[in-house]
Write a protein that holds these residues in place. Structure first.
Motif, PDB file in Angstrom:
ATOM      1  N   VAL A   1       0.846  -1.172   0.000  1.00 40.00           N
ATOM      2  CA  VAL A   1       0.000   0.000   0.000  1.00 40.00           C
ATOM      3  C   VAL A   1       0.895   1.240   0.000  1.00 40.00           C
ATOM      4  CG1 VAL A   1      -0.199   0.115   2.528  1.00 40.00           C
ATOM      5  CG2 VAL A   1      -2.000   1.079   1.082  1.00 40.00           C
ATOM      6  N   GLN A   2       0.481   2.233  -0.782  1.00 41.20           N
ATOM      7  CA  GLN A   2       1.210   3.510  -0.806  1.00 41.20           C
ATOM      8  C   GLN A   2       0.505   4.490   0.122  1.00 41.20           C
ATOM      9  OE1 GLN A   2       0.387   1.965  -4.063  1.00 41.20           O
ATOM     10  NE2 GLN A   2       2.316   0.931  -3.601  1.00 41.20           N
ATOM     11  N   LEU A   3       1.306   5.241   0.857  1.00 40.85           N
ATOM     12  CA  LEU A   3       0.765   6.154   1.862  1.00 40.85           C
ATOM     13  C   LEU A   3       1.267   7.572   1.611  1.00 40.85           C
ATOM     14  CD1 LEU A   3       1.419   3.896   4.991  1.00 40.85           C
ATOM     15  CD2 LEU A   3      -0.703   4.109   3.700  1.00 40.85           C
ATOM     16  N   VAL A   4       0.361   8.543   1.687  1.00 40.07           N
ATOM     17  CA  VAL A   4       0.715   9.946   1.489  1.00 40.07           C
ATOM     18  C   VAL A   4       0.086  10.769   2.605  1.00 40.07           C
ATOM     19  CG1 VAL A   4       0.611  11.936  -0.019  1.00 40.07           C
ATOM     20  CG2 VAL A   4       0.863   9.642  -1.000  1.00 40.07           C
ATOM     21  N   GLU A   5       0.933  11.434   3.390  1.00 38.29           N
ATOM     22  CA  GLU A   5       0.460  12.279   4.484  1.00 38.29           C
ATOM     23  C   GLU A   5       0.240  13.710   4.013  1.00 38.29           C
ATOM     24  OE1 GLU A   5       3.759   9.572   6.296  1.00 38.29           O
ATOM     25  OE2 GLU A   5       3.412  10.753   4.489  1.00 38.29           O
ATOM     26  N   SER A   6      -0.633  14.407   4.719  1.00 37.85           N
ATOM     27  CA  SER A   6      -0.851  15.830   4.499  1.00 37.85           C
ATOM     28  C   SER A   6      -1.398  16.434   5.778  1.00 37.85           C
ATOM     29  CB  SER A   6      -1.821  16.059   3.336  1.00 37.85           C
ATOM     30  OG  SER A   6      -3.085  15.475   3.626  1.00 37.85           O
ATOM     31  N   GLY A   7      -1.403  17.776   5.816  1.00 36.38           N
ATOM     32  CA  GLY A   7      -2.020  18.462   6.947  1.00 36.38           C
ATOM     33  C   GLY A   7      -1.065  19.059   7.948  1.00 36.38           C
ATOM     34  N   ILE A  27      -5.857  -3.513  -0.548  1.00 37.57           N
ATOM     35  CA  ILE A  27      -7.118  -3.498   0.179  1.00 37.57           C
ATOM     36  C   ILE A  27      -6.873  -2.882   1.547  1.00 37.57           C
ATOM     37  CG2 ILE A  27      -9.001  -4.880   1.102  1.00 37.57           C
ATOM     38  CD1 ILE A  27      -8.410  -6.933  -1.086  1.00 37.57           C
ATOM     39  N   PHE A  28      -7.355  -1.682   1.725  1.00 38.22           N
ATOM     40  CA  PHE A  28      -7.044  -0.913   2.924  1.00 38.22           C
ATOM     41  C   PHE A  28      -7.542  -1.612   4.181  1.00 38.22           C
ATOM     42  CE2 PHE A  28      -5.767   2.647   5.226  1.00 38.22           C
ATOM     43  CZ  PHE A  28      -6.794   3.127   6.027  1.00 38.22           C
ATOM     44  N   ASN A  29      -8.681  -2.301   4.077  1.00 40.41           N
ATOM     45  CA  ASN A  29      -9.241  -2.977   5.247  1.00 40.41           C
ATOM     46  C   ASN A  29      -8.313  -4.039   5.819  1.00 40.41           C
ATOM     47  OD1 ASN A  29     -11.478  -1.444   4.871  1.00 40.41           O
ATOM     48  ND2 ASN A  29     -12.873  -3.122   4.434  1.00 40.41           N
ATOM     49  N   ASN A  30      -7.346  -4.493   5.043  1.00 42.93           N
ATOM     50  CA  ASN A  30      -6.411  -5.513   5.514  1.00 42.93           C
ATOM     51  C   ASN A  30      -5.315  -4.940   6.417  1.00 42.93           C
ATOM     52  OD1 ASN A  30      -7.723  -7.517   4.122  1.00 42.93           O
ATOM     53  ND2 ASN A  30      -6.306  -7.518   2.397  1.00 42.93           N
ATOM     54  N   TYR A  31      -5.245  -3.621   6.497  1.00 39.81           N
ATOM     55  CA  TYR A  31      -4.127  -2.972   7.155  1.00 39.81           C
ATOM     56  C   TYR A  31      -4.528  -2.321   8.477  1.00 39.81           C
ATOM     57  CZ  TYR A  31      -1.248  -3.520   3.012  1.00 39.81           C
ATOM     58  OH  TYR A  31      -0.519  -4.041   1.981  1.00 39.81           O
ATOM     59  N   SER A  32      -3.739  -2.603   9.496  1.00 44.04           N
ATOM     60  CA  SER A  32      -3.774  -1.788  10.694  1.00 44.04           C
ATOM     61  C   SER A  32      -2.808  -0.628  10.471  1.00 44.04           C
ATOM     62  CB  SER A  32      -3.371  -2.595  11.920  1.00 44.04           C
ATOM     63  OG  SER A  32      -4.363  -3.564  12.223  1.00 44.04           O
ATOM     64  N   MET A  33      -3.133   0.519  11.033  1.00 42.65           N
ATOM     65  CA  MET A  33      -2.402   1.740  10.702  1.00 42.65           C
ATOM     66  C   MET A  33      -1.855   2.421  11.945  1.00 42.65           C
ATOM     67  SD  MET A  33      -2.726   1.718   7.453  1.00 42.65           S
ATOM     68  CE  MET A  33      -2.067   3.351   7.097  1.00 42.65           C
ATOM     69  N   ARG A  98       0.523  -1.908   8.310  1.00 43.93           N
ATOM     70  CA  ARG A  98       0.953  -3.289   8.326  1.00 43.93           C
ATOM     71  C   ARG A  98      -0.263  -4.185   8.116  1.00 43.93           C
ATOM     72  NH1 ARG A  98       3.443  -6.195  12.622  1.00 43.93           N
ATOM     73  NH2 ARG A  98       2.067  -7.886  11.954  1.00 43.93           N
ATOM     74  N   VAL A  99      -0.062  -5.268   7.444  1.00 48.37           N
ATOM     75  CA  VAL A  99      -1.141  -6.215   7.205  1.00 48.37           C
ATOM     76  C   VAL A  99      -1.475  -6.935   8.502  1.00 48.37           C
ATOM     77  CG1 VAL A  99      -1.803  -8.317   5.986  1.00 48.37           C
ATOM     78  CG2 VAL A  99      -0.532  -6.541   4.789  1.00 48.37           C
ATOM     79  N   GLY A 100      -2.773  -7.070   8.770  1.00 44.54           N
ATOM     80  CA  GLY A 100      -3.201  -7.815   9.945  1.00 44.54           C
ATOM     81  C   GLY A 100      -3.712  -6.925  11.044  1.00 44.54           C
ATOM     82  N   SER A 101      -4.072  -7.562  12.147  1.00 44.46           N
ATOM     83  CA  SER A 101      -4.715  -6.864  13.259  1.00 44.46           C
ATOM     84  C   SER A 101      -3.760  -6.442  14.352  1.00 44.46           C
ATOM     85  CB  SER A 101      -5.801  -7.758  13.872  1.00 44.46           C
ATOM     86  OG  SER A 101      -6.805  -8.049  12.922  1.00 44.46           O
ATOM     87  N   TYR A 102      -2.518  -6.891  14.289  1.00 44.59           N
ATOM     88  CA  TYR A 102      -1.559  -6.516  15.326  1.00 44.59           C
ATOM     89  C   TYR A 102      -1.214  -5.039  15.197  1.00 44.59           C
ATOM     90  CZ  TYR A 102       2.777  -6.330  17.996  1.00 44.59           C
ATOM     91  OH  TYR A 102       3.770  -6.002  18.886  1.00 44.59           O
ATOM     92  N   ILE A 103      -1.256  -4.313  16.301  1.00 43.37           N
ATOM     93  CA  ILE A 103      -0.843  -2.920  16.264  1.00 43.37           C
ATOM     94  C   ILE A 103       0.368  -2.762  17.176  1.00 43.37           C
ATOM     95  CG2 ILE A 103      -2.984  -1.849  15.526  1.00 43.37           C
ATOM     96  CD1 ILE A 103      -3.704  -1.310  18.420  1.00 43.37           C
ATOM     97  N   GLY A 104       1.540  -2.738  16.562  1.00 43.57           N
ATOM     98  CA  GLY A 104       2.770  -2.613  17.323  1.00 43.57           C
ATOM     99  C   GLY A 104       3.125  -1.176  17.592  1.00 43.57           C
TER     100      GLY A 104
END
Length: 123
Positions: A1-7, A27-33, A98-104
């Motif tokens: 997934v490509q990520l672009v920040e702003s603000g 698929i964004f839903n696959n990623y914890s952020m 990151r893919v999955g539900s783990y949030i490190g």
């Protein structure tokens, strides 16, 4: 997934900013952020994270009660609302995924990174 920040930007102490992170390519839903930040001469540090499905959140102690992470899966967006900003919040802020539900809380826990957006809080 490509990520672009702003603000990012310059704000006085006590002010607010809302950072946005646009995701594309997977698929964004696959990623914890997560959001991280890095001040000059310091290591990159964890700020906040949100799970991919449940939306449960986790915050660093230094921002708890002031920052709020959220996501809009329909728009492939993650946000970081920052209130009551302090000069010590000054840093480049990075969006990470990151893919999955783990949030490190370690940078190595995340596979994908944006280019960063500068936040400067003046006293």
């Amino acid at each position: 997934v490509q990520l672009v920040e702003s603000g990012g930007g310059l704000v006085q102490a006590g002010g607010s900013l809302r950072l946005s992170c646009a995701a594309s390519g997977r698929i964004f839903n696959n990623y914890s952020m997560g959001w991280f930040r890095q001040a000059p001469g310091k290591e990159r540090e964890f700020v906040a994270a949100i799970r991919r499905i449940s939306g449960s959140t986790y915050y660093a102690d230094s921002v708890k009660g002031r920052f709020t992470i959220s996501r809009d899966n329909a728009k492939n967006m993650v946000y970081l609302q920052m209130n009551s900003l302090k000069p010590e919040d000054t840093a480049v802020y990075y969006c990470a995924g990151r893919v999955g539900s783990y949030i490190g809380t370690a940078a190595d826990d995340y596979e994908n990174w944006g280019q960063g957006t500068q936040v400067t809080v003046s006293s």
